[in-house]
Design a protein around this motif. Structure first.
Motif, mmCIF file in Angstrom:
data_model
loop_
_atom_site.group_PDB
_atom_site.id
_atom_site.type_symbol
_atom_site.label_atom_id
_atom_site.label_comp_id
_atom_site.label_asym_id
_atom_site.label_seq_id
_atom_site.Cartn_x
_atom_site.Cartn_y
_atom_site.Cartn_z
ATOM 1 N N ALA A 21 -41.270 -16.031 61.383
ATOM 2 C CA ALA A 21 -41.947 -15.180 60.398
ATOM 3 C C ALA A 21 -40.970 -14.668 59.343
ATOM 4 O O ALA A 21 -41.287 -14.632 58.139
ATOM 5 C CB ALA A 21 -42.608 -14.002 61.110
ATOM 6 N N LEU A 22 -39.765 -14.294 59.768
ATOM 7 C CA LEU A 22 -38.750 -13.808 58.826
ATOM 8 C C LEU A 22 -38.293 -14.916 57.882
ATOM 9 O O LEU A 22 -38.111 -14.685 56.676
ATOM 10 C CB LEU A 22 -37.558 -13.233 59.595
ATOM 11 C CG LEU A 22 -37.804 -11.923 60.346
ATOM 12 C CD1 LEU A 22 -36.646 -11.600 61.263
ATOM 13 C CD2 LEU A 22 -38.030 -10.779 59.366
ATOM 14 N N ILE A 23 -38.101 -16.112 58.435
ATOM 15 C CA ILE A 23 -37.700 -17.252 57.589
ATOM 16 C C ILE A 23 -38.796 -17.564 56.579
ATOM 17 O O ILE A 23 -38.521 -17.851 55.405
ATOM 18 C CB ILE A 23 -37.379 -18.481 58.468
ATOM 19 C CG1 ILE A 23 -36.083 -18.249 59.254
ATOM 20 C CG2 ILE A 23 -37.237 -19.749 57.611
ATOM 21 C CD1 ILE A 23 -35.825 -19.262 60.339
ATOM 22 N N PHE A 24 -40.064 -17.492 57.029
ATOM 23 C CA PHE A 24 -41.191 -17.742 56.125
ATOM 24 C C PHE A 24 -41.230 -16.697 55.015
ATOM 25 O O PHE A 24 -41.503 -17.026 53.847
ATOM 26 C CB PHE A 24 -42.510 -17.732 56.902
ATOM 27 C CG PHE A 24 -43.706 -17.998 56.041
ATOM 28 C CD1 PHE A 24 -44.021 -19.293 55.647
ATOM 29 C CD2 PHE A 24 -44.527 -16.954 55.625
ATOM 30 C CE1 PHE A 24 -45.128 -19.541 54.843
ATOM 31 C CE2 PHE A 24 -45.629 -17.187 54.827
ATOM 32 C CZ PHE A 24 -45.935 -18.483 54.432
ATOM 33 N N SER A 25 -40.968 -15.420 55.357
ATOM 34 C CA SER A 25 -40.977 -14.374 54.330
ATOM 35 C C SER A 25 -39.843 -14.568 53.334
ATOM 36 O O SER A 25 -40.017 -14.358 52.129
ATOM 37 C CB SER A 25 -40.891 -12.994 54.981
ATOM 38 O OG SER A 25 -39.691 -12.856 55.717
ATOM 39 N N LEU A 26 -38.673 -15.001 53.822
ATOM 40 C CA LEU A 26 -37.564 -15.315 52.919
ATOM 41 C C LEU A 26 -37.884 -16.544 52.071
ATOM 42 O O LEU A 26 -37.484 -16.632 50.906
ATOM 43 C CB LEU A 26 -36.276 -15.546 53.713
ATOM 44 C CG LEU A 26 -35.646 -14.316 54.378
ATOM 45 C CD1 LEU A 26 -34.462 -14.719 55.244
ATOM 46 C CD2 LEU A 26 -35.219 -13.293 53.341
ATOM 47 N N PHE A 27 -38.623 -17.493 52.672
ATOM 48 C CA PHE A 27 -39.059 -18.685 51.945
ATOM 49 C C PHE A 27 -39.971 -18.284 50.785
ATOM 50 O O PHE A 27 -39.898 -18.855 49.689
ATOM 51 C CB PHE A 27 -39.792 -19.630 52.898
ATOM 52 C CG PHE A 27 -40.152 -20.950 52.306
ATOM 53 C CD1 PHE A 27 -39.262 -22.017 52.376
ATOM 54 C CD2 PHE A 27 -41.372 -21.148 51.673
ATOM 55 C CE1 PHE A 27 -39.583 -23.245 51.823
ATOM 56 C CE2 PHE A 27 -41.699 -22.365 51.117
ATOM 57 C CZ PHE A 27 -40.807 -23.419 51.192
#
Length: 355
Positions: A173-179
């Motif tokens: 989820a964090l990687i997706f938000s940074l994406f």
């Protein structure tokens, strides 16, 4: 390689098979709670953008599409200050995220404790309900170590497994938000940290498997030394052989303690190395953007969201890695307990008929 895969399959099947129907239902609910915690983490990272945008460019804070609904809601209740609205959005998202994380941690720990209690009770009951011939043949110290020590380790393994699942969901989820914020940086950061932890796991895997086997056997020997010493106190006093029994106990206890310390060190040490690496990554990102894009107002929201994302992402990776280390080092101890749980129950004891 096949044996290691079989161990993992036996471990998962053994735990699942011995869960009560109530625990299985609870286990199905836990991933749903973990998913909501991951979604809330994603919103908490995204919510920092309007907050920092309101600091640097107040007039553009309400132009962020994802939070248009929040801004419209505040307009309905006659609040139009973009800075106040941005702070409110950020605090709401962070509060919801924090509450869900606390609820997740509470649920995981208490669920694992309940499973441990169920397993230790079942293992003890099954061991008592064995035929007399089996009781006189087997070593009681291995039974004691499995019921007492290995039950604690199976609780630890279940907690670690659920923490691993939590870290995967929250990390994704964090990687997706940074994406969503910057896809190039997101892919680069994810690739760097995932590669480093995978490389570390490959390097340490054989060593951790050896630690797992040694811990399982030393736990049994430690319990055996205690049992033999305490049950033979008359002979020990007559022979004046206390030092001999202390040496036998220490010979098994000391390596076990050092192995636990070694396992804890392997699990915790990467965090401090990667925290330093994170600072380097942040400084490099700041330098590149200030050099090629100039020190403009768009840099502050970008850097702020990336810093917050990394600050949340690194603990998620570390928790997942530490959970994997704990599972790997305790797998043999857990298998010993599962063997006890799989033994047949002999309730129709022939001595009852005799009496």
């Amino acid at each position: 390689m096949d044996n290691k895969k079989n161990f993992k399959i036996i471990l998962i099947k053994g735990i699942w098979k011995n869960l009560t129907s109530r625990r299985r239902k609870q286990l199905i609910v836990l991933p749903i709670l973990i998913t909501f915690a991951g979604i809330s983490e994603m919103f908490s990272i995204a919510s920092v953008i309007p907050f920092l945008s309101a600091l640097s460019q107040p007039e553009k804070a309400n132009e962020i599409i994802a939070f248009n609904g929040f801004f419209k809601f505040f307009e309905i209740i006659n609040i139009s200050d973009p800075f106040f609205i941005s702070i409110s959005i950020f605090l709401i998202c962070v509060s919801v995220s924090g509450c869900l994380r606390l609820l997740t941690i509470f649920s995981i720990n208490f669920f694992s404790a309940a499973v441990g209690s169920d397993f230790s009770k079942k293992a003890y009951r099954l061991s008592l309900n064995q035929p007399y011939e089996i009781h006189i043949r087997r070593n009681s110290s291995s039974i004691i170590s499995s019921i007492v020590s290995n039950t604690d380790r199976i609780v630890s393994v279940i907690v670690s497994f659920l923490n691993l699942l939590t870290s995967i969901v929250i990390g994704s989820a964090l990687i997706f938000s940074l994406f969503f914020i910057n896809w190039i940086l997101s892919i680069s950061i994810a690739f760097i940290f995932i590669s480093l932890y995978l490389l570390l796991g490959i390097i340490l895997k054989k060593r951790l498997n050896k630690v797992s086997k040694s811990r399982a056997s030393l736990t049994q020997l430690q319990t055996k030394a205690l049992q033999e010493g305490l049950s033979s106190f008359r002979d020990i006093i007559l022979d004046n052989s206390q030092d001999l029994y202390v040496r036998i106990f220490s010979r098994n206890d000391k390596p076990l303690r050092f192995m636990a310390a070694k396992s804890d060190f392997i699990a915790a040490s990467p965090r401090y190395i990667f925290e330093l690496l994170t600072l380097y990554v942040i400084m490099i990102i700041a330098y590149i953007y200030s050099t090629y894009s100039g020190l403009n107002n768009n840099l502050l929201p970008l850097l702020g969201s990336i810093i917050l994302g990394l600050q949340r992402l690194l603990p998620a990776f570390q928790i997942g890695y530490a959970a994997w280390v704990n599972i790997t080092t305790n797998v043999n101890s857990v298998l010993d307990l599962i063997r006890l749980l799989d033994q047949p129950e002999n309730k129709n004891n022939s001595f009852k008929k005799l009496f």
